[in-house]
Design a protein around this motif. Structure first.
Motif: not given
Lengths: 141, 183
Positions: B166, B170, B135
């Motif tokens: 991802s 994040a 990430q």
């Protein structure tokens, strides 16, 4: 701001810096390091492929001659032994390198022992199958 | 210096007499982009310098075998990413105190004389360092480098969908980090 979900006081400016003249110095340092290392090895796989093809052709011809010779009704094991002796007179390393896709350091993608090398040659001597098929079956093992 | 295309560089590299000149052009053309990519992964300048050198050395040794199905840019980024990740693993293994990447890199960041960001940027970096490795890399490539997902997909060998997921995760974690602190 490139993401609306993040707090708006954030920004994507690069917060890191490098020492002055770093990239110019790096260029010199890197090229010096490259010149200190060996020249890149260009795998002569193209030539080796021809060498393998020629070797296999010779091997097949030898087998054919041995099998068709009236007095050569040797048992399979002796025939394979004869071919094995002949095959080892070739440049075995170059031959095996091409077959096993060996790199310049001599390492291969998978382990190949002396016994396996012998097995390959025995196998080639007794079977009429394409080299790719043989190598695939060895890899799968 | 005018930029050469990948094809021109590879053609030049294929000629024995031009090999060093071609590689010098490759270094000149990609050193900065690769450096910043690596730097965001390993954080410390000296480490980024080491990893960048290793990356180009690997490229030098492997360029003869480079197949043109991939772009040179993609191939170099892939080497750089793998080198940076291996470097962190080795660094972690060498450490006498068991630290995870976030702790190790946060400590490095505090002492980095080549970090010139303000307090908010320091917090942002700490939030990024707390993310899982994949990430973190995806977030840096998207947020700072503004790299299109298609390019990232080729470099990281991950589907565009997985990259988007991802990045989303994040962003959510970084948002939560900033909500938990007072700025």
């Amino acid at each position: 701001m490139i993401n609306e979900e993040l707090p708006e006081y954030l920004h994507n400016d690069n917060p890191f810096t490098v020492p002055e003249e770093y990239f110019d110095d790096f260029q010199k340092k890197m090229m010096h390091r490259i010149r200190e290392t060996k020249k890149p090895f260009i795998r002569p796989i193209g030539y080796l492929k021809y060498a393998v093809a020629a070797s296999l052709l010779l091997l097949s011809m030898t087998l054919l001659l041995l099998r068709n010779r009236p007095t050569a009704d040797l048992p399979d094991e002796q025939l394979a032994d004869a071919v094995l002796t002949w095959a080892y007179q070739l440049d075995k390393t170059a031959w095996m390198a091409a077959v096993l896709d060996m790199d310049e350091t001599g390492s291969t993608d998978y382990c190949c022992t002396e016994e396996q090398e012998t097995e390959i040659i025995y196998f080639l001597a007794s079977q009429d199958i394409p080299i790719e098929t043989l190598m695939q079956s060895m890899k799968e093992e | 210096m005018s930029e050469y295309s990948d094809g021109q560089l590879l053609e030049m590299f294929g000629r024995e007499s031009d090999k060093y000149r071609a590689f010098s052009c490759i270094v000149e053309q990609y050193r900065s982009r690769l450096y910043w990519h690596i730097r965001k992964i390993v954080v410390v300048h000296e480490d980024a310098d080491d990893v960048l050198q290793n990356t180009f050395e690997k490229a030098w040794k492997g360029l003869s075998d480079f197949r043109r199905e991939a772009q040179l840019f993609t191939w170099l980024y892939r080497i750089a990413t793998n080198e940076a990740i291996s470097f962190l693993q080795q660094k972690r293994n060498r450490s006498s105190i068991p630290l995870d990447d976030a702790q190790m890199l946060s400590a490095s960041l505090q002492n980095d004389s080549y970090f010139t960001g303000d307090q908010i940027q320091m917090h942002l970096q700490k939030a990024i360092l707390s993310l899982p490795e994949k990430q973190r890399i995806v977030f840096n490539m998207k947020y700072f480098d503004e790299m299109p997902y298609q390019k990232m997909s080729a470099i990281l060998d991950t589907s565009v969908g997985a990259l988007k997921a991802s990045y989303h995760h994040a962003v959510m974690k970084i948002k939560a980090y900033f909500e938990s602190i007072s700025i």
